[in-house]
Scaffold this motif. Sequence first.
Motif: not given
Length: 499
Positions: A52-53, A15, A168-169, A176, A165, A55-56, A172, A10
């Motif tokens: 986050w989006d 990312t 944060w990852l 989450g 970050t 990353t997915r 989630n 990230q």
Amino acid sequence: MSEFVLAIDQGTTSTRAIIFDHGGGIVAVGQLEHRQIYPQAGWVEHDPIEIWDNTRQVVAVALAKAELSPKQIAGIGITNQRETTVIWDRATGQPIHNAIVWQDTRTAGMVDHLAAAAGGVERFRQVTGLPLHPYFSATKIAWILDRVPGARRRAEAGELAFGTTDSWLIWNLTGGVDGGRHLTDVTNASRTNLMNLRTLDWDAAVLAAYDLPRVMLPEIRASVGEFGEVSDDAVASGVPLLAVLGDQQAAAFGQCAFGPGEAKNTYGTGCFLLVGTGRQVVFSKSGLISTVAYQLAGGEPHYALEGSVAVTGSLVQWLRDNLGLIGSAPEVETLARTVEDNGGAFIVPAFSGLFAPYWRSDARGVIVGLTRYINKGHLARAALEATAYQTRDVLDAAAADGARLNELRVDGGMVGNQLLMQFQADILGVDVVRPVVAETTALGAAYGAGLASGYWASLDELRANWREGARWAPSMLGVERERLYGRWLKAVDRSLDWS
């Protein structure tokens, strides 16, 4: 045994998810850029939800390209842009503000106030290893708590969570709002200006000075070890998270620079030199910072000296996006090769002030030496040379601290630029060496996950993976090297006292 390891990288501008095999080779990559948000001069933000989006999505893309299922992944390692600050609501999972990026300078006044109150910019150096500076997370956290209505009260009540970050990852990825784990590792915690380098825990006195509640901070863990299990079916449900390293420490790990005196320099958005100091915390007298290099689960921490440069690759982006001199980043080398030298022009890219070894948040970018002779080719060349000069700054500081290098291992996005790498060798006067796999940041995170899972047995096995990919030897006369570097130092002096 599972066949592969996966790294989530990230970064500041994008990312990526990269799958590696046992030889450290890249199997598949997924990558998405995210927006750079500039609310006003000196401010830089990211949208954590977008990160986050992305990353997915990139994990799904990498697995699809490799035609792999999560069951074939031994573990996931995370590496991340450091210092960038996210604060979110534990109940809803929503950030209460955009992430404030490591490059952001909005807290310079807060830093000045803290420095004037006691001890100057060195106030916490013997505890955290860092000077007071807007670069680090602590003042960014305080800024958000002071500016978002009700945030400080909610933080003190335990309703809000802070993280860089990586945290944060992790939160989630592991559930989450449904039980997500609030964790970080020692390398990222060491960049907040809140962690005691010796105890590897949040320091109560430093927290009190910043007026930050401990309850909002993540638990600190070793870099290589257990961080939970992915619970998101869209990512890689059931795969363990087994390593977390800040991006520069991950790059050193990927370069197999595990021991004292071993070093690397990463050329990305910024440029970062790490020189290992082993199990000893060493405090620089020359403008470098002390940081945690890595810690294996159950083991002692390993430390490093770091020379942090804020703007290198992002200067090329500025030529592309703000000035329109090039259409894509790789074009900068082609344009720079249209001229023989910089024509006497120097660019000091102090967009966020100057980091190591100067630590001058009052500096701003300048272009000096302009004449009617200068064209866009000269400016492209001056932009590349600025990266090499700034690297010379931090290597000279490392040498003054007793860490003189006979060669420099390099990695990152800019090391494919042949012109830059040759000039780097010339202005340093030492060989510059690039490994076969230049994506060492992601590789370092993958190595960590592989060590924790047993995919790789030892650090020695990782060392056996390292292979030299290219080498540049200096060809410039010493007198010319020192003449050019002297002009660079003069240009740096012109950048000071602007803000």
